[in-house]
Design a protein around this motif. Sequence first.
Motif, PDB file in Angstrom:
ATOM      1  N   HIS A 185       0.881  -1.245   0.220  1.00 39.92           N
ATOM      2  CA  HIS A 185       0.068  -0.053  -0.076  1.00 39.92           C
ATOM      3  C   HIS A 185       0.770   1.392   0.019  1.00 39.92           C
ATOM      4  O   HIS A 185       0.520   2.126  -0.828  1.00 39.92           O
ATOM      5  CB  HIS A 185      -0.998   0.148   1.018  1.00 39.92           C
ATOM      6  CG  HIS A 185      -1.762   1.150   1.305  1.00 39.92           C
ATOM      7  ND1 HIS A 185      -2.648   1.836   0.381  1.00 39.92           N
ATOM      8  CD2 HIS A 185      -1.881   2.014   2.563  1.00 39.92           C
ATOM      9  CE1 HIS A 185      -3.295   2.733   0.996  1.00 39.92           C
ATOM     10  NE2 HIS A 185      -2.985   2.967   2.149  1.00 39.92           N
ATOM     11  N   ALA A 186       1.791   1.320   0.918  1.00 39.17           N
ATOM     12  CA  ALA A 186       2.632   2.748   1.030  1.00 39.17           C
ATOM     13  C   ALA A 186       3.334   2.992  -0.355  1.00 39.17           C
ATOM     14  O   ALA A 186       3.422   3.898  -0.806  1.00 39.17           O
ATOM     15  CB  ALA A 186       3.488   2.405   2.288  1.00 39.17           C
ATOM     16  N   GLN A 187       4.040   1.649  -0.849  1.00 31.49           N
ATOM     17  CA  GLN A 187       4.902   1.859  -2.199  1.00 31.49           C
ATOM     18  C   GLN A 187       4.002   2.398  -3.290  1.00 31.49           C
ATOM     19  O   GLN A 187       4.369   3.016  -4.046  1.00 31.49           O
ATOM     20  CB  GLN A 187       5.682   0.495  -2.460  1.00 31.49           C
ATOM     21  CG  GLN A 187       6.587   0.120  -1.535  1.00 31.49           C
ATOM     22  CD  GLN A 187       5.929  -0.674  -0.383  1.00 31.49           C
ATOM     23  OE1 GLN A 187       4.900  -0.596  -0.030  1.00 31.49           O
ATOM     24  NE2 GLN A 187       6.827  -1.828   0.199  1.00 31.49           N
ATOM     25  N   ASP A 189       1.308  -8.433   8.677  1.00 33.67           N
ATOM     26  CA  ASP A 189       1.900  -7.074   8.382  1.00 33.67           C
ATOM     27  C   ASP A 189       1.687  -6.676   6.624  1.00 33.67           C
ATOM     28  O   ASP A 189       1.883  -5.484   6.623  1.00 33.67           O
ATOM     29  CB  ASP A 189       3.099  -6.636   8.723  1.00 33.67           C
ATOM     30  CG  ASP A 189       4.170  -7.456   8.416  1.00 33.67           C
ATOM     31  OD1 ASP A 189       4.128  -8.107   7.382  1.00 33.67           O
ATOM     32  OD2 ASP A 189       5.023  -7.171   8.883  1.00 33.67           O
ATOM     33  N   SER A 190       1.104  -7.489   5.973  1.00 31.09           N
ATOM     34  CA  SER A 190       1.128  -7.204   4.725  1.00 31.09           C
ATOM     35  C   SER A 190      -0.160  -6.439   4.451  1.00 31.09           C
ATOM     36  O   SER A 190      -0.455  -5.797   3.101  1.00 31.09           O
ATOM     37  CB  SER A 190       1.020  -8.398   3.628  1.00 31.09           C
ATOM     38  OG  SER A 190      -0.162  -9.181   3.916  1.00 31.09           O
ATOM     39  N   ILE A 191      -1.183  -6.657   5.436  1.00 29.55           N
ATOM     40  CA  ILE A 191      -2.572  -5.850   5.425  1.00 29.55           C
ATOM     41  C   ILE A 191      -2.423  -4.916   6.686  1.00 29.55           C
ATOM     42  O   ILE A 191      -2.173  -5.435   7.977  1.00 29.55           O
ATOM     43  CB  ILE A 191      -3.665  -6.814   5.314  1.00 29.55           C
ATOM     44  CG1 ILE A 191      -3.601  -7.360   3.919  1.00 29.55           C
ATOM     45  CG2 ILE A 191      -4.902  -5.912   5.306  1.00 29.55           C
ATOM     46  CD1 ILE A 191      -4.560  -8.641   3.898  1.00 29.55           C
ATOM     47  N   GLY A 192      -3.096  -3.619   6.650  1.00 34.13           N
ATOM     48  CA  GLY A 192      -3.197  -2.806   8.013  1.00 34.13           C
ATOM     49  C   GLY A 192      -4.708  -2.704   8.168  1.00 34.13           C
ATOM     50  O   GLY A 192      -5.597  -3.454   7.760  1.00 34.13           O
ATOM     51  N   SER A 193      -4.816  -1.766   9.070  1.00 33.83           N
ATOM     52  CA  SER A 193      -6.050  -1.360   9.345  1.00 33.83           C
ATOM     53  C   SER A 193      -6.758  -0.644   8.374  1.00 33.83           C
ATOM     54  O   SER A 193      -5.988   0.208   7.833  1.00 33.83           O
ATOM     55  CB  SER A 193      -6.266  -1.197  10.918  1.00 33.83           C
ATOM     56  OG  SER A 193      -5.640   0.151  11.113  1.00 33.83           O
TER      57      SER A 193
END
Length: 259
Positions: free
Chosen positions: A121-123, A162-166
């Motif tokens: 997501h961040a990238q 941690d590959s998916i966040g909230s």
Amino acid sequence: MDIWKYYDVTHRKHVVCNPTNEEKLTHLVDLVQLPTTARVVDIACGKGEFLIRLAEAYGMCGVGVDCSSFFIAEAERRLRSRAPQAEITFAQMDGADFKPEKPHSLALASCIGASWIFGGHAQTLDALIGMAEPDGWVIVGEPYWLQEPPDEYLQALGLPRDSIGSHVENVEAGQRRGLDLVHTLVSSKDDWDRYEGLQWYAMADYARTHRDDADLPELFERVTKEKSAYLKWGRDILGWAIYVFRCPSTWNAKVMSRT
């Protein structure tokens, strides 16, 4: 088996190839209010529905990029049928390789439901920010945890925790990059049920009409495993949303340096 064949078979009944619905897609198109001079890109465009609706609404210029030859062919067919005069092109390529003619030159840059292309997501946000002009739109579709996932579900997905966040972490990732969250389109259980159920239906329909396909056992095995994981865990644990961010009117040096 070709992975893109798998997605072609399982998504044959889908208009939108992610767990949202057409009403929400229409709302998204209404939100962005693009001028006719706008230039846009949709990374992992699927069957091109978002871009074609943007062209129908605003007459802008756009590019749709997808790895799947099946989806690109269907996107081109839909474009010819619905908006043959639109300045829209579709390209079969890795979305990570797409670069606009100039950085920060697009009115809208989107990647809805395929952040794996950029590594997360961040990238994905970083990549789209590098394409979007000041005051432009950055739009992403991303899953999020509704509750803590059990190890069995993570193993079924083949993903680390941690590959998916909230939901809020997905938002904050954009805000840390100077983006302004202006809207979210959050998927309901009904959206998810339709998305998943159409895959089961498409698989069953394909099996009846392609009995001699050597890939049928592998297709069935994968759909069966994914159906089981969704019904046992995913329906209550995994959420999904389209995050509608807007770039600042002027990129400061710190933000520009991230891209």
